[in-house]
Design a protein around this motif. Structure first.
Motif, mmCIF file in Angstrom:
data_model
loop_
_atom_site.group_PDB
_atom_site.id
_atom_site.type_symbol
_atom_site.label_atom_id
_atom_site.label_comp_id
_atom_site.label_asym_id
_atom_site.label_seq_id
_atom_site.Cartn_x
_atom_site.Cartn_y
_atom_site.Cartn_z
ATOM 1 N N THR A 31 -32.798 -6.722 -13.279
ATOM 2 C CA THR A 31 -32.192 -5.753 -12.746
ATOM 3 C C THR A 31 -33.520 -5.654 -11.659
ATOM 4 O O THR A 31 -33.205 -5.034 -10.400
ATOM 5 N N TYR A 39 -29.308 -3.552 -5.478
ATOM 6 C CA TYR A 39 -28.563 -3.209 -6.342
ATOM 7 C C TYR A 39 -29.512 -1.520 -6.569
ATOM 8 O O TYR A 39 -30.276 -1.820 -6.436
ATOM 9 N N VAL A 43 -28.822 -3.737 -13.972
ATOM 10 C CA VAL A 43 -28.204 -5.069 -13.867
ATOM 11 C C VAL A 43 -28.361 -5.313 -15.528
ATOM 12 O O VAL A 43 -29.469 -6.381 -15.254
ATOM 13 N N LEU A 126 -24.470 -1.627 -14.899
ATOM 14 C CA LEU A 126 -23.800 -3.021 -14.766
ATOM 15 C C LEU A 126 -24.263 -3.699 -15.599
ATOM 16 O O LEU A 126 -24.789 -3.818 -16.313
#
Length: 134
Positions: A31, A39, A43, A126
């Motif tokens: 992340t 983003y 993640v 994600l």
């Protein structure tokens, strides 16, 4: 899950959370780097996807590092991630990467997938994974 025919409800027998998967090393939280790449969602990558596309042994001949390889994955995943959510929760994308072994110097294509789904708190997250992973 167990189904109770009397009430029509389901009882969760066991849940394995995303936080537990990260703690166990099943998922690698990326992340912080993903946020640097623009983003907005958390993640993570499966450990298998990390091993295939990011992991790097410094004794290999090609001049690469894990930070650069991760950036490449995130850069290529971003347009795929932007296409999720419109009836599709999983999108394939390709990355060129030098295999992680000493004799390798030429890049090869690997297909990864980006999946959008609910995290432990129900908010979208994600996950980058290999094609055969769920």
């Amino acid at each position: 899950m167990n189904h109770s025919p009397d009430t029509g409800t389901f009882q969760v027998i066991h849940a394995y959370t995303r936080a537990e998967a990260i703690g166990d090393g099943v998922l690698v939280d990326v992340t912080d780097t993903a946020r640097e790449a623009g983003y907005l969602l958390p993640v993570a990558m499966t450990s298998a996807a990390w091993a295939e596309a990011v992991a790097w042994d410094e004794t290999n001949r090609a001049l690469q590092d894990e930070a650069g390889r991760l950036w490449d994955v995130l850069w290529m995943a971003r347009p795929a991630a932007a296409r999720t959510g419109f009836g599709q929760t999983r999108i394939a994308f390709d990355v060129l990467r030098v295999p992680n072994h000493p004799a390798a110097t030429e890049p090869h294509r690997v297909t990864l997938h980006v999946h959008i789904g609910p995290g432990d708190d129900g908010h979208a997250v994600l996950t980058v994974l290999l094609a055969h992973e769920d």
